[in-house]
Scaffold this motif. Structure first.
Motif, mmCIF file in Angstrom:
data_model
loop_
_atom_site.group_PDB
_atom_site.id
_atom_site.type_symbol
_atom_site.label_atom_id
_atom_site.label_comp_id
_atom_site.label_asym_id
_atom_site.label_seq_id
_atom_site.Cartn_x
_atom_site.Cartn_y
_atom_site.Cartn_z
ATOM 1 N N VAL A 16 39.169 76.391 -32.300
ATOM 2 C CA VAL A 16 39.686 75.292 -31.476
ATOM 3 C C VAL A 16 41.188 75.478 -31.333
ATOM 4 N N ILE A 17 41.675 75.399 -30.083
ATOM 5 C CA ILE A 17 43.102 75.350 -29.786
ATOM 6 C C ILE A 17 43.380 73.967 -29.219
ATOM 7 N N SER A 18 44.106 73.154 -29.963
ATOM 8 C CA SER A 18 44.342 71.760 -29.578
ATOM 9 C C SER A 18 45.838 71.492 -29.546
ATOM 10 N N GLN A 19 46.350 71.191 -28.348
ATOM 11 C CA GLN A 19 47.774 70.944 -28.150
ATOM 12 C C GLN A 19 48.000 69.467 -27.844
ATOM 13 N N GLU A 20 48.824 68.820 -28.623
ATOM 14 C CA GLU A 20 49.205 67.415 -28.409
ATOM 15 C C GLU A 20 47.976 66.533 -28.183
ATOM 16 N N PRO A 21 47.010 66.532 -29.122
ATOM 17 C CA PRO A 21 45.774 65.791 -28.892
ATOM 18 C C PRO A 21 45.880 64.323 -29.300
ATOM 19 N N VAL A 22 44.835 63.585 -28.987
ATOM 20 C CA VAL A 22 44.583 62.267 -29.572
ATOM 21 C C VAL A 22 43.792 62.496 -30.864
ATOM 22 N N PHE A 23 44.228 61.894 -31.955
ATOM 23 C CA PHE A 23 43.515 62.018 -33.225
ATOM 24 C C PHE A 23 42.591 60.823 -33.472
ATOM 25 N N ASP A 24 42.903 59.733 -32.833
ATOM 26 C CA ASP A 24 42.197 58.475 -33.068
ATOM 27 C C ASP A 24 42.426 57.634 -31.814
ATOM 28 N N GLY A 25 41.341 57.289 -31.122
ATOM 29 C CA GLY A 25 41.499 56.533 -29.878
ATOM 30 C C GLY A 25 42.278 55.249 -30.062
ATOM 31 N N TYR A 26 42.062 54.587 -31.196
ATOM 32 C CA TYR A 26 42.781 53.340 -31.466
ATOM 33 C C TYR A 26 44.280 53.600 -31.571
ATOM 34 N N ARG A 27 44.668 54.612 -32.321
ATOM 35 C CA ARG A 27 46.099 54.867 -32.538
ATOM 36 C C ARG A 27 46.803 55.318 -31.261
ATOM 37 N N GLN A 83 40.356 46.518 -25.473
ATOM 38 C CA GLN A 83 41.357 45.477 -25.697
ATOM 39 C C GLN A 83 41.258 44.851 -27.085
ATOM 40 N N ASP A 84 40.308 45.303 -27.890
ATOM 41 C CA ASP A 84 40.203 44.840 -29.280
ATOM 42 C C ASP A 84 41.303 45.524 -30.089
ATOM 43 N N ASP A 85 42.225 44.732 -30.659
ATOM 44 C CA ASP A 85 43.368 45.332 -31.364
ATOM 45 C C ASP A 85 43.119 45.544 -32.850
ATOM 46 N N ARG A 86 41.864 45.497 -33.277
ATOM 47 C CA ARG A 86 41.520 45.767 -34.678
ATOM 48 C C ARG A 86 40.890 47.149 -34.805
ATOM 49 N N ALA A 87 41.469 47.962 -35.646
ATOM 50 C CA ALA A 87 41.020 49.348 -35.777
ATOM 51 C C ALA A 87 39.632 49.465 -36.389
ATOM 52 N N ASP A 88 39.175 48.425 -37.095
ATOM 53 C CA ASP A 88 37.901 48.529 -37.795
ATOM 54 C C ASP A 88 36.701 48.102 -36.958
ATOM 55 N N SER A 89 36.886 47.848 -35.663
ATOM 56 C CA SER A 89 35.747 47.499 -34.820
ATOM 57 C C SER A 89 34.824 48.702 -34.694
ATOM 58 N N ALA A 90 33.547 48.450 -34.392
ATOM 59 C CA ALA A 90 32.589 49.544 -34.232
ATOM 60 C C ALA A 90 33.016 50.483 -33.109
ATOM 61 N N PHE A 91 33.576 49.918 -32.031
ATOM 62 C CA PHE A 91 34.024 50.722 -30.901
ATOM 63 C C PHE A 91 35.075 51.729 -31.350
ATOM 64 N N TRP A 92 36.072 51.264 -32.086
ATOM 65 C CA TRP A 92 37.160 52.161 -32.471
ATOM 66 C C TRP A 92 36.737 53.130 -33.566
ATOM 67 N N GLN A 93 35.864 52.718 -34.461
ATOM 68 C CA GLN A 93 35.434 53.627 -35.519
ATOM 69 C C GLN A 93 34.699 54.841 -34.966
ATOM 70 N N GLN A 94 33.999 54.675 -33.830
ATOM 71 C CA GLN A 94 33.316 55.804 -33.206
ATOM 72 C C GLN A 94 34.299 56.813 -32.610
ATOM 73 N N ARG A 95 35.538 56.398 -32.428
ATOM 74 C CA ARG A 95 36.540 57.242 -31.766
ATOM 75 C C ARG A 95 37.640 57.679 -32.727
ATOM 76 N N GLU A 96 37.414 57.521 -33.997
ATOM 77 C CA GLU A 96 38.383 57.884 -35.036
ATOM 78 C C GLU A 96 37.975 59.240 -35.598
ATOM 79 N N LEU A 97 38.795 60.269 -35.359
ATOM 80 C CA LEU A 97 38.422 61.625 -35.736
ATOM 81 C C LEU A 97 39.133 62.128 -36.982
ATOM 82 N N ILE A 98 40.043 61.344 -37.545
ATOM 83 C CA ILE A 98 40.766 61.807 -38.732
ATOM 84 C C ILE A 98 39.803 61.941 -39.903
#
Length: 545
Positions: A175-186, A222-237
């Motif tokens: 994988v070559i990843s330049q300036e990626p998103v690591f976590d959709g929430y962040r 628009q949910d500003d809580r990182a622990d929502s199910a939506f955001w947890q599915q997009r957290e790659l760290i």
């Protein structure tokens, strides 16, 4: 150009492709963005849930159709066809590296909901992650592939590379990843505090995606809580922790788009062969040119050369290339003077956390303070407010001090209103009082009361010169960086400590090809002056080793 007329099952698709290879010789076709002297095919490929993806395949003209080659794959929402041809999004990579001429095949998979692919974008969610897996495994399984696939990308398609790291599909070799998103929430929030793109980015995707699915995902974003199910599915760290897929990662300390929040936690969690460039650049590729001493926005000119060593090592399984890759330092890091150096790890092993007791006091969560004049919205000719908060300023440093890592403020607070903002900045203050921002961090304190809070800040590699001072400012905002909703409430800082990772051993060995970037020059020109009485009043001894 060949395009499958029907949308067959996976087995039917495979049989049809084999039949095509057996009876047809590919013909180079004119295309709006197609690289010169290449052959282009286009396929309909089912994702894991049956959603049809549009995939382009490009090879050097004259390559036998059944010759197996390693595949460089881009999975992206940004690769819409251009005219009659494929996207030109990564033509610069192939021009710089000559990868097609060196025996690689290029594949472009457009994600669901974009271009000619079916379905709805789910913005980094399970659907898009399925698309990455399906595209990699399809590319690895073709007769014209040697079974080894690399994911290439920057920004969003850098994110899809990390989706590959997390899901580890069969055939993913690098994988070559330049300036990626690591976590959709962040990418959209910092512990409840919005970035401006928390509204802009979802809206822009709504205009590109079918309205019925876009509205659904806009609401969830628009949910500003990182622990929502939506955001947890997009957290790659955490999802990528332990991945052994070979990785090349590029992250700018001075990024204004895909910011470095979470970058170094991600890096530490990867267990396979890995290399990184961490430097004083913005949202750029290794091939981006600029008017600077190196000629490149990353401050050095050898990116393309290193990427071909990496790809030859893990896609062609070239033993000499793999040894050459492993002989390189694991991290190439650029400091605030533009110098690159090799490190076995970052933060380096000798980065010792020096803890200093810093000043307490009170500030008002009024949203007025700017951490830096850059990006400030100046109204009615009035300069932005800077330096408004609780200062702690070190003694003049007895020698150079090198920060390498992520500062942390350990705070005991009395918070009087819910959803209160707390912001920390670290500055390099010159003898004349000129303050340059080194690191920043912000969190939302959701409930009032007596609160113990650790405020983690952005990583940086920064040399404070002898005679300079280290400044720490605690306030309620960095209005040029975050979209704060001020509570107008008082906040008392009862006790505070600054934890600064400082190198024990001075660095003197630097790469010959490292130079200051235009982004670093811009950053270093965005300063303000701390008045001498403020320095005198707030001087407190720092532990600097």
């Amino acid at each position: 150009m060949h395009r499958n007329a029907a949308r067959p099952s996976t087995m039917a698709m495979t049989l049809a492709l084999i039949a095509m290879i057996a009876v047809l010789l590919p013909v180079a076709t004119p295309a709006g963005a197609q690289p010169e002297d290449t052959t282009h095919w286009e396929f309909d490929v089912p994702s894991l849930d049956g959603t049809i993806l549009d995939i382009d395949v490009i090879r050097t003209e004259g390559t036998p159709v059944d010759e197996p080659q390693p595949v460089i794959l881009v999975v992206s929402p940004y690769t819409l066809p251009e005219g009659d041809g494929p996207s030109s999004r990564f033509d610069d990579f192939f021009e710089a590296t000559g990868a097609l001429e060196q025996g690689y095949t290029y594949a472009i998979a457009t994600m669901r909901g974009f271009g000619q692919s079916e379905g709805c974008s789910d913005w980094g969610g399970p659907g898009e992650q399925m698309d990455v897996v399906a595209a990699v495994e399809w590319a690895a399984d073709q007769e014209w592939s040697n079974g080894n696939v690399a994911l290439l990308g920057k920004s969003y398609d850098g994110w899809t590379g990390l989706m590959g790291m997390a899901n580890q599909p069969d055939g993913l070799a690098a994988v070559i990843s330049q300036e990626p998103v690591f976590d959709g929430y962040r990418y959209l929030y910092d512990d409840g505090i919005r970035f401006a793109n928390s509204l802009v980015t979802p809206t822009s995707f709504m205009t590109l995606s079918p309205p019925t699915c876009a509205v659904e995902f806009y609401t969830a974003q628009q949910d500003d809580r990182a622990d929502s199910a939506f955001w947890q599915q997009r957290e790659l760290i955490n999802a990528s922790k332990g991945s052994d897929v070979p990785l090349f990662l590029m992250q700018g300390f001075l990024e204004r788009n895909t910011k470095p929040d979470g970058a170094f936690a991600y890096w530490e969690g990867i267990e396979g062969p890995k290399r990184a460039w961490f430097g004083q650049f913005d949202h750029v590729r290794g091939t981006d040119a600029e008017n600077s001493p190196s000629g490149y926005a990353v401050g050095r000119a050898d990116w393309a050369e290193q990427m071909m060593i990496f790809l030859d090592a893990y896609l062609k399984e070239d033993a000499a290339a793999e040894q050459a890759w492993l002989d390189l330092p694991q991290v190439e890091v650029q400091d605030n003077q533009g110098r690159y150096r090799g490190e076995d790890a970052w933060p380096p092993a000798d980065a010792v956390v020096r803890t200093s007791t810093i000043n307490g006091g009170a500030y008002t969560d009024n949203g007025l303070n700017f951490g830096s004049p850059t990006g400030a919205l100046v109204s009615f000719g009035t300069a932005p407010v800077t330096g408004d908060g609780i200062w702690s300023i070190s003694q003049p440093l007895p020698g150079d001090r090198h920060l390498a890592g992520e500062p942390v403020l350990d705070l005991d607070l009395v918070v009087t209103a819910p959803r209160t903002n707390v912001v920390g900045n670290v500055y390099d203050i010159a003898p004349d009082g000129t303050a340059t921002l080194v690191s920043r961090g912000a969190d939302m304190i959701r409930l009032p009361g007596l609160v113990h809070h650790r405020l983690e800040m952005y990583g940086q590699d920064w040399v404070f010169a002898e005679g300079h001072r280290i400044g720490v400012l605690i306030s309620g905002s960095n209005a040029e960086w975050w979209v704060h909703v001020p509570t107008q409430s008082p906040v008392a800082v009862i006790e505070a400590f600054a934890e600064l990772p400082l190198l024990d051993t001075p660095r003197t060995d630097f790469d010959a090809g490292g130079f200051e970037t235009s982004r670093l020059r811009q950053h270093n020109s965005s300063t303000f002056t701390v008045p001498a009485p403020v320095i005198t009043l707030n001087e407190t001894p720092f532990n600097v080793g």
